[in-house]
Design an enzyme around this catalytic site. Structure first.
Site, PDB file in Angstrom:
ATOM      1  N   TYR A 172       0.843  -1.209   0.000  1.00  0.00           N
ATOM      2  CA  TYR A 172       0.000   0.000   0.000  1.00  0.00           C
ATOM      3  C   TYR A 172       0.878   1.258   0.000  1.00  0.00           C
ATOM      4  O   TYR A 172       0.683   2.168  -0.782  1.00  0.00           O
ATOM      5  CB  TYR A 172      -0.913  -0.013   1.224  1.00  0.00           C
ATOM      6  N   PHE A 190      -6.426  19.017 -25.395  1.00  0.00           N
ATOM      7  CA  PHE A 190      -7.155  17.786 -25.722  1.00  0.00           C
ATOM      8  C   PHE A 190      -8.540  17.880 -25.063  1.00  0.00           C
ATOM      9  O   PHE A 190      -8.717  18.642 -24.119  1.00  0.00           O
ATOM     10  CB  PHE A 190      -6.381  16.560 -25.215  1.00  0.00           C
ATOM     11  N   ASP A 191      -9.534  17.123 -25.561  1.00  0.00           N
ATOM     12  CA  ASP A 191     -10.906  17.334 -25.058  1.00  0.00           C
ATOM     13  C   ASP A 191     -11.085  17.100 -23.559  1.00  0.00           C
ATOM     14  O   ASP A 191     -11.828  17.816 -22.915  1.00  0.00           O
ATOM     15  CB  ASP A 191     -12.011  16.601 -25.844  1.00  0.00           C
ATOM     16  N   ASP A 222       1.653  18.646 -21.735  1.00  0.00           N
ATOM     17  CA  ASP A 222       0.797  17.451 -21.733  1.00  0.00           C
ATOM     18  C   ASP A 222       1.556  16.470 -22.619  1.00  0.00           C
ATOM     19  O   ASP A 222       1.539  16.561 -23.845  1.00  0.00           O
ATOM     20  CB  ASP A 222      -0.579  17.808 -22.317  1.00  0.00           C
ATOM     21  N   LYS A 251      -0.281   6.018 -23.619  1.00  0.00           N
ATOM     22  CA  LYS A 251       0.236   6.262 -24.957  1.00  0.00           C
ATOM     23  C   LYS A 251       1.728   5.896 -24.998  1.00  0.00           C
ATOM     24  O   LYS A 251       2.050   4.737 -25.118  1.00  0.00           O
ATOM     25  CB  LYS A 251       0.016   7.735 -25.353  1.00  0.00           C
ATOM     26  N   HIS A 257     -21.012  12.202 -28.683  1.00  0.00           N
ATOM     27  CA  HIS A 257     -20.481  11.144 -29.563  1.00  0.00           C
ATOM     28  C   HIS A 257     -20.399   9.782 -28.887  1.00  0.00           C
ATOM     29  O   HIS A 257     -20.427   8.766 -29.549  1.00  0.00           O
ATOM     30  CB  HIS A 257     -19.128  11.558 -30.138  1.00  0.00           C
TER      31      HIS A 257
END
Ligand code: F0G
Length: 461
Positions: free
Chosen positions: A75, A127-128, A218, A261, A452
């Protein structure tokens, strides 16, 4: 003499395989109908080649799977956390490293701390999820993309750059005290996965320095961005890509990463920064929703996989293959006369559906129509970046289309081979030759925000 071969190969061999989901056209017609022409509603087993995203979909290496077995699940104070922290500190140089379960969790924590009504966050392009988290705090997210980015057809080396003059003008108008942060997104996902040059990053840094605004990166696709700099920017051709990456981080005061990514992880992320006050407040928020400071919503094995992935991604044989794959994909589409955001970005190809399908009006979703046809003909899944994602209503309820109609075909890392991409190119070539037969779509049902993901559509007349 060592010969220089032209063919750039996949720099790995395959140890574990997974079968692909073959279906017939007749089955796919029924699946599309049942999914209400929304590809998010299709079961992944029914997709043959899944180019929905490059996020969390990469193949881990044998070394990463080894790390998964030896991950420390304690932990507090797990060895895996210290491996993770050490790797990120060596790469970025930032003193404080905070693990989170994915990129948007870092955004949520950061903008809860520094956002708020009356404030503006400035960027080459948010980015969104970044935009959504800035706006959820009450602040406004302001994009300053370079003019070259909006001309999809004309190639330029660094279409991810910020328009620095416009950015500085905005800072002067609004006053630096109302601007808690500038974020440079590398590579620029919203505008086609396009890179940002070192020169542009230095320019942003000097504006931020002049006005006392912290600069963050980012860095979800930092390694792809660094390799583009090596290939395209004067003076970097002989610099090791790791050094280029370190130089990018040196310009900034902090960074956050979706490690799904460029760290080849299926889950994870981090926030890293030098500001001790922000870091200590961020850890308080972390404990509320993510977890203790040494795991932040991740398992020890995830931390281990990320630490290893961050080293692997800077292998130049890998990056050469990665960027060449996207370029090869783009070349194949251009040969069929399919308009794309040119040149292709680092993580895939974006098709310009507005230009390909001029007979479909924005209110009938040309990019979504193309994405659905791609699934129908080839079992291939991409994602719409157009009016379904960004369309709005004005104050009187009038329809406002998105400025672009793109289909993004994102390439998961180390997953598909050249013949998979050849197949996608062949299917798209056939679709382009028969494009007049593609019909637009109509909305049956859609929520106001993030439509979307859940909208229901039907074939138009
Ligand atoms: N920043 C960038 C540039 C991204 O591309 C993403 C995610 C995030 C932040 C958020 O990270 O998903 O880990 O919470 N992009 C994915 C995509 C979803 O498909 O492009 P996350």
């Amino acid at each position: 003499m060592e010969w220089k071969w032209k063919t750039i190969i996949e720099p790995f061999k395959i140890k574990t395989v997974e079968p692909l989901g073959f279906t017939t056209r007749e089955e796919r017609l029924k699946i599309l109908d049942a999914a209400h022409y929304n590809l998010f509603n299709i079961r992944a087993e029914k997709v043959l080649i899944d180019l929905l995203t490059d996020s969390g979909t990469g193949a881990m290496s044998a070394a990463q799977w080894g790390g998964i077995m030896t991950g420390d699940e304690s932990y507090a104070g797990a060895r895996s956390y210290y491996n993770f922290e050490g790797e990120i500190k060596r790469l970025t140089g930032f003193a404080e490293v905070i693990p989170v379960h994915q990129g948007r969790a870092a955004e949520k924590i950061l903008f809860t701390l520094i956002g708020g009504k009356g404030k503006y966050v400035i960027s080459n392009s948010h980015f969104d999820t970044t935009r959504a988290n800035v706006e959820a705090s009450g602040a406004q997210a302001m994009d300053f993309p370079s003019k070259a980015a909006m001309d999809f057809d004309k190639p330029a080396p660094f279409k991810g750059n910020a328009d620095l003059a416009a950015m500085e003008k905005f800072v002067r108008e609004k006053g630096a005290k109302n601007i808690p942060l500038c974020v440079m997104t590398i590579t620029n996902n919203s505008l086609g996965g396009q890179p940002v040059s070192m020169e542009n990053l230095k320019g942003a840094q000097s504006i931020c320095h002049k006005y006392g605004i912290p600069l963050f990166l980012d860095c979800a696709r930092f390694a792809e961005n660094a390799y583009f700099i090596k290939l395209r920017e004067k003076g970097y051709g002989c610099v090791p890509v790791r050094k280029i990456a370190e130089s990018m981080f040196e310009l900034a005061d902090g960074t956050w990463m979706s490690s799904k990514k460029d760290a080849f992880a299926n889950m994870g992320g981090f926030l890293a920064l030098n500001n001790k006050d922000w870091a200590s407040k961020a850890r308080q928020l972390l404990i509320l929703t993510e977890g203790f400071a040494t795991y932040g919503g991740l398992a020890g094995r995830d931390l281990e996989a990320i630490a290893i992935g961050l080293r692997e991604v800077l292998d130049e044989n890998y990056l050469q293959y990665r960027l060449r794959s996207a370029e090869y994909f783009g070349e194949g589409l251009l040969k069929h006369g399919i308009p794309i955001v040119n040149p292709p970005g680092g993580h895939g190809v974006y098709i310009n559906a507005k230009k390909l399908l001029p007979h479909i009006q924005p209110r009938n979703f040309p990019a979504q129509s193309l994405a659905c046809r791609l699934y129908l003909e080839g079992g291939i899944r991409g994602v719409e970046i157009g009016t379904l994602m960004f369309g709005r209503r004005d104050a009187k309820g009038g329809f406002l289309p998105a400025p672009m109609e793109l289909v993004r075909l994102a390439m998961p890392r180390r997953v598909y081979t050249q013949s998979h991409i050849d197949y996608v190119i062949e299917v798209l070539g056939m679709i382009a030759r028969n494009k007049k037969s593609i019909k637009g779509l109509e909305v049956v049902e859609a929520p106001r925000a993030l439509a979307h993901f859940t909208a229901k559509l039907k074939l138009g007349r």
